[in-house]
Enzyme design. Structure first.
Site, PDB file in Angstrom:
ATOM      1  N   ASN A  51      -7.487  16.233   7.767  1.00  0.00           N
ATOM      2  CA  ASN A  51      -6.436  15.767   8.299  1.00  0.00           C
ATOM      3  C   ASN A  51      -5.743  17.167   8.257  1.00  0.00           C
ATOM      4  O   ASN A  51      -4.847  17.065   7.358  1.00  0.00           O
ATOM      5  CB  ASN A  51      -5.894  14.078   8.115  1.00  0.00           C
ATOM      6  CG  ASN A  51      -4.796  14.148   9.644  1.00  0.00           C
ATOM      7  OD1 ASN A  51      -4.534  15.226  10.407  1.00  0.00           O
ATOM      8  ND2 ASN A  51      -3.752  13.343   9.061  1.00  0.00           N
ATOM      9  N   HIS A 104      -2.474   6.399  12.616  1.00  0.00           N
ATOM     10  CA  HIS A 104      -2.195   7.017  11.199  1.00  0.00           C
ATOM     11  C   HIS A 104      -0.623   6.376  10.626  1.00  0.00           C
ATOM     12  O   HIS A 104      -0.337   6.719  12.445  1.00  0.00           O
ATOM     13  CB  HIS A 104      -2.124   8.713  11.796  1.00  0.00           C
ATOM     14  CG  HIS A 104      -1.922   9.463  10.062  1.00  0.00           C
ATOM     15  ND1 HIS A 104      -0.751   9.734   9.798  1.00  0.00           N
ATOM     16  CD2 HIS A 104      -3.024   9.960   8.880  1.00  0.00           C
ATOM     17  CE1 HIS A 104      -0.951  10.050   8.368  1.00  0.00           C
ATOM     18  NE2 HIS A 104      -2.370  10.171   8.024  1.00  0.00           N
ATOM     19  N   SER A 142      -3.306  11.388  -0.663  1.00  0.00           N
ATOM     20  CA  SER A 142      -3.763  12.475  -1.902  1.00  0.00           C
ATOM     21  C   SER A 142      -5.030  12.363  -3.072  1.00  0.00           C
ATOM     22  O   SER A 142      -5.471  12.019  -4.354  1.00  0.00           O
ATOM     23  CB  SER A 142      -2.629  11.672  -3.144  1.00  0.00           C
ATOM     24  OG  SER A 142      -1.178  11.700  -3.003  1.00  0.00           O
ATOM     25  N   GLY A 194      -5.596  14.193   3.188  1.00  0.00           N
ATOM     26  CA  GLY A 194      -4.428  15.660   4.115  1.00  0.00           C
ATOM     27  C   GLY A 194      -4.993  16.766   3.666  1.00  0.00           C
ATOM     28  O   GLY A 194      -5.410  17.679   3.280  1.00  0.00           O
ATOM     29  N   GLY A 195      -3.125  17.165   2.528  1.00  0.00           N
ATOM     30  CA  GLY A 195      -2.879  18.027   2.108  1.00  0.00           C
ATOM     31  C   GLY A 195      -4.022  19.010   1.320  1.00  0.00           C
ATOM     32  O   GLY A 195      -4.208  20.065   1.667  1.00  0.00           O
ATOM     33  N   GLU A 202      -5.469   3.270   3.941  1.00  0.00           N
ATOM     34  CA  GLU A 202      -4.375   4.480   2.984  1.00  0.00           C
ATOM     35  C   GLU A 202      -2.586   3.912   3.093  1.00  0.00           C
ATOM     36  O   GLU A 202      -2.061   3.370   4.136  1.00  0.00           O
ATOM     37  CB  GLU A 202      -3.923   5.266   4.759  1.00  0.00           C
ATOM     38  CG  GLU A 202      -5.043   6.508   4.681  1.00  0.00           C
ATOM     39  CD  GLU A 202      -5.121   7.814   5.049  1.00  0.00           C
ATOM     40  OE1 GLU A 202      -4.883   8.809   4.483  1.00  0.00           O
ATOM     41  OE2 GLU A 202      -4.176   7.781   6.550  1.00  0.00           O
ATOM     42  N   GLU A 252       1.529   8.443  10.210  1.00  0.00           N
ATOM     43  CA  GLU A 252       2.346   8.978  10.170  1.00  0.00           C
ATOM     44  C   GLU A 252       3.037   8.874  11.617  1.00  0.00           C
ATOM     45  O   GLU A 252       3.983   9.437  12.582  1.00  0.00           O
ATOM     46  CB  GLU A 252       2.198  10.675  10.089  1.00  0.00           C
ATOM     47  CG  GLU A 252       3.225  11.007   8.928  1.00  0.00           C
ATOM     48  CD  GLU A 252       2.009  11.489   8.254  1.00  0.00           C
ATOM     49  OE1 GLU A 252       0.902  12.750   9.005  1.00  0.00           O
ATOM     50  OE2 GLU A 252       1.389  12.183   7.136  1.00  0.00           O
TER      51      GLU A 252
HETATM   52  C1  PEP Z   1      -3.235  11.057   5.422  1.00  0.00           C
HETATM   53  O1  PEP Z   1      -2.081  11.981   5.772  1.00  0.00           O
HETATM   54  O2  PEP Z   1      -4.247  10.634   5.564  1.00  0.00           O
HETATM   55  C2  PEP Z   1      -3.353  11.947   3.479  1.00  0.00           C
HETATM   56  C3  PEP Z   1      -4.485  11.633   2.978  1.00  0.00           C
HETATM   57  O3  PEP Z   1      -3.086  12.454   3.218  1.00  0.00           O
HETATM   58  P1  PEP Z   1      -2.648  13.231   1.539  1.00  0.00           P
HETATM   59  O4  PEP Z   1      -3.844  13.325   1.543  1.00  0.00           O
HETATM   60  O5  PEP Z   1      -2.453  14.672   1.481  1.00  0.00           O
HETATM   61  O6  PEP Z   1      -2.305  12.255   0.648  1.00  0.00           O
END
Ligand code: PEP
Length: 256
Positions: free
Chosen positions: A10, A99, A213, A234-235, A167, A101
């Site tokens: 993502n 999500h 993460s 994500g990151g 998540e 967010e």
């Molecule tokens: C996400 O935003 O769905 C996510 C899993 O982010 P991150 O991997 O950065 O924790």
């Protein structure tokens, strides 16, 4: 035969200039290197404005493309919304829905459920995010509410196409992850809710991912011990090389 794992990247509202997108694609050219992933389905979700260019670029690389959200209608007077039909016709195959967010901006289970039904109707695969976002006392309650609301509106056949991503919000972007046992407990809990509503025979057909993460450093434990069908990243997906490295680790683990 072992089920293929799913890895979803993502990219969120990043790669925000054309030159950043160009650089990302250049990095991906080297990182993915026409790799065949026998054991992993890789999905990358850029901003909507980049869907078409990502579809064209990544089709040679065994990476399919998804959107990060969609609307619950397919056309009409809905200024600023994104039609799932357009997403599909641009060549994307998946869409993330619900999500955290977006939920923090006010998206409700009912809206997530409507988006999910419309995405399925146009042939997109919905990736439904579930997890505690802080408005409810109990994480399992938040998860069961989200899932129940979707289960009320889909057929058993359609349910099999949906991907669920667990998540926990505190794990997103924090560098912290739940223990593999805790992830496994929630995966079992999600299966229980689905099994109760439909039949326990279908639960193995449904994919349940973990997100929060995930990195090349912790992926082996998560994949081998948390009993997940894949991960939402994500990151790390913003660094093409580290994202590809994570995919390769999973692919190799499944070869063994
Ligand atoms: C996400 O935003 O769905 C996510 C899993 O982010 P991150 O991997 O950065 O924790």
């Amino acid at each position: 035969m072992q089920k293929r794992k799913i890895v979803i990247g993502n990219l969120k509202m990043n790669l925000e200039t054309v030159s950043m997108r160009k650089q990302y694609l250049k990095d991906s050219e080297n990182a993915f290197n026409k790799e065949i992933f026998e054991n992993v389905n890789v999905v990358l979700c850029p901003q909507n404005l980049y869907l078409e260019s990502f579809v064209n670029f990544f089709k040679e690389k065994n990476v399919v493309i998804g959107a990060q959200d969609c609307f619950w209608e397919t056309y009409g007077a809905h200024t600023g919304e994104i039609s799932p039909k357009t997403i599909k016709s641009l060549g994307a195959e998946y869409v993330i829905i619900g999500h955290s967010e977006r939920r923090t901006l006010g998206e409700t289970d009912e809206e997530v459920s409507k988006k999910c039904s419309t995405a399925l109707r146009v042939g997109l695969i919905p990736i439904i995010c579930v997890g505690y976002i802080g408005q409810k006392e109990d994480e399992t309650l938040a998860i069961s509410d989200s899932i129940e609301s979707i289960l009320n509106n889909v057929s058993q056949e359609d349910l099999k196409k949906i991907i669920f991503a667990y998540e926990p919000v505190w794990a997103i972007g924090s560098g912290k992850t739940p223990s593999v046992d805790d992830i496994h407990t929630v995966v079992l809990y999600i299966k229980k809710i689905i099994g109760k509503k439909f039949s326990s025979e279908i639960i193995d057909d449904i994919s349940i991912l973990y997100g929060g993460s995930v990195s090349p450093e912790n992926i082996s434990n998560i994949v081998t011990q948390a009993h997940v069908d894949g991960v939402l990243i994500g990151g790390v997906s913003l660094q093409a090389e580290r994202f590809a490295k994570t995919v390769k680790i999973i692919n190799n683990l499944l070869k063994k």
